[in-house]
Scaffold this active site. Structure first.
Site, PDB file in Angstrom:
ATOM      1  CG  ASP A   1      -9.838  42.143  21.298  1.00  0.00           C
ATOM      2  OD1 ASP A   1     -10.965  42.153  21.843  1.00  0.00           O
ATOM      3  OD2 ASP A   1      -8.875  41.528  21.791  1.00  0.00           O
TER       4      ASP A   1
ATOM      5  CG  HIS B   1     -12.613  39.231  19.711  1.00  0.00           C
ATOM      6  ND1 HIS B   1     -11.738  39.053  20.768  1.00  0.00           N
ATOM      7  CD2 HIS B   1     -12.019  38.652  18.638  1.00  0.00           C
ATOM      8  CE1 HIS B   1     -10.659  38.418  20.336  1.00  0.00           C
ATOM      9  NE2 HIS B   1     -10.809  38.164  19.047  1.00  0.00           N
TER      10      HIS B   1
END
Length: 435
Positions: free
Chosen positions: A254, A277
């Site tokens: 993430d 991310h």
């Protein structure tokens, strides 16, 4: 004029070497980086501190929570708790460490949480922001954690049982603990350690000031291909002034670095991210009627590999959301490889479809943003688009500048930069998303 300049901060080691790494795979750092990550021994700044030791665990079910709390209490006010190399310390009970003042914890062994899911879901510290929970909370002032050891979240069972669920699903009740949390803390430093397999976010700083991480390695990996780690962000923050991350490597699924609402005075230098991310400002603007801000951030010498996003700004849209601003942010010297969206302004967060975003656009203003010397290659997933900067019609986007952008796409050339709704010249040629 930007709030931060590189001259305001001590120079750090040169940027990390970049390896080609498969997303989601375990990463063994290169030798030079490994040396950076395990330098706890020379961080002895107070060699005359009294040293406290505690017994270690005999096995993975031998809970030494009471011993750990005793050791922390004894070392408080000028001492050091030593967790010895080659020994394991299992924590199976929630711990309130909010009373700390002038303490060092030398983590050379392994500090490991139990994976008793039913216990931790009933016994934790709860934060209403995105329904977050933690094993423990650290608070007070002048807290230093350093060493060559491992803080292990023991996340595999959590990954298995959370598979197929979403953290931001309004119906989600499967809360997972954050590995390290500070709350109402001032002057916290973490150096040299490894943070491994957090069940959820790896670090979360709440209502804290002057938090710094240096030479830390963060990793989350799963042995179950159908239950990968989710939401294992490297760094998150809420109501924080003064956050510094330097010389750090992050291999999670993430956000690599993602300050949340009301975080200011941010410094990031020499950060390496794989499979993430991105280095994101936000998300902010989630809660109805609430004003959020992120401002004064200087981010330089960052490598982003094999991820969804590179340099990202993200704000919520939708019928019942908040408002605010992301202001005075500099991204400088950013290397991108095999990343879907190298530069992106996402004002349709979270998973808001085009129609809903148009009907209920974001009210988060984006101002005084610089992207300088961003280079490398996208994954080609977005075609030739290498930067996507679309401003909400309900927000002000101004003083956004791109300089020395050298991004290419395997989908072909020339690379495309999208810009819409931004006031003034952004410094490079760009086109609308409908061109």
């Amino acid at each position: 004029m930007k709030f931060f300049t590189a001259a305001l901060f001590a120079s750090a080691v040169s940027a990390f070497a970049v390896d080609s790494i498969i997303p989601g795979a375990r990463v063994i750092p290169a030798t030079d980086t490994l040396e950076l990550q395990h330098v706890g021994a020379h961080h002895h700044k107070h060699p005359n501190r009294r040293t406290v030791t505690i017994r270690s665990s005999r096995n993975d079910t031998d809970d030494v929570s009471k011993d750990f709390l005793w050791g922390i209490s004894r070392a408080n006010h000028g001492g050091r708790l030593l967790l010895q190399k080659g020994k394991k310390y299992v924590i199976g009970k929630k711990l309130d460490l909010s009373f700390l003042n002038n303490i060092e914890v030398q983590l050379d062994g392994e500090l490991k949480f139990t994976d008793d899911v039913p216990y931790w879901q009933k016994n934790n510290f709860y934060y209403s922001f995105q329904k977050s929970i933690s094993f423990w909370r650290w608070g007070g002032q002048d807290i230093k954690i350093f060493g060559s050891g491992v803080l292990n979240g023991n996340g595999q069972r959590w990954y298995n049982e959370f598979a197929g669920q979403e953290i931001l699903d309004p119906d989600n009740t499967f809360y997972r603990p954050i590995l390290f949390v500070t709350e109402n803390a001032t002057r916290v430093s973490v150096e040299g350690i490894t943070q491994l397999n957090s069940p959820c976010w790896t670090n979360f700083f709440v209502g804290s000031n002057d938090v710094s991480f240096d030479n830390v390695y963060i990793e989350a990996f799963s042995t179950n291909a159908s239950a990968l780690p989710k939401n294992t962000d490297g760094f998150d923050s809420y109501n924080v002034k003064g956050l510094s991350v330097t010389n750090t490597r992050v291999n999670v699924g993430d956000d690599c670095f993602s300050p949340k609402p009301n975080t200011t005075d941010i410094f990031v230098q020499n950060l390496w991210c794989n499979g993430t991310h991105g280095v994101s400002m936000g998300s902010i603007g989630q809660y109805p009627g609430v004003m959020d801000i992120i401002e004064h951030a200087y981010i330089e010498n960052v490598t982003l590999l094999n991820g969804q996003n590179g340099a990202r700004l993200k704000a919520w849209a939708g019928e019942n959301v908040g408002y605010g601003r992301i202001n005075n942010i500099t991204y400088k010297n950013i290397r991108i490889e095999n990343t879907d969206k190298p530069v992106v302004l996402d004002q349709c967060y979270f998973n808001v479809d085009t129609a809903t975003c148009a009907e209920y656009p974001s009210s988060v203003n984006i101002t005084n943003i610089t992207f300088e010397n961003v280079y490398g290659t996208s994954s080609g997933k977005e075609g030739k688009v290498v930067a996507d900067l679309v401003c909400s019609p309900n927000a002000v986007c101004s003083d956004i500048h791109l300089a020395d952008i050298d991004l290419t796409s395997p989908a072909g050339s020339p690379p495309v930069i999208i810009c819409e709704g931004i006031q003034g010249d952004i410094g490079v040629e760009c086109q609308s998303s409908t061109s």
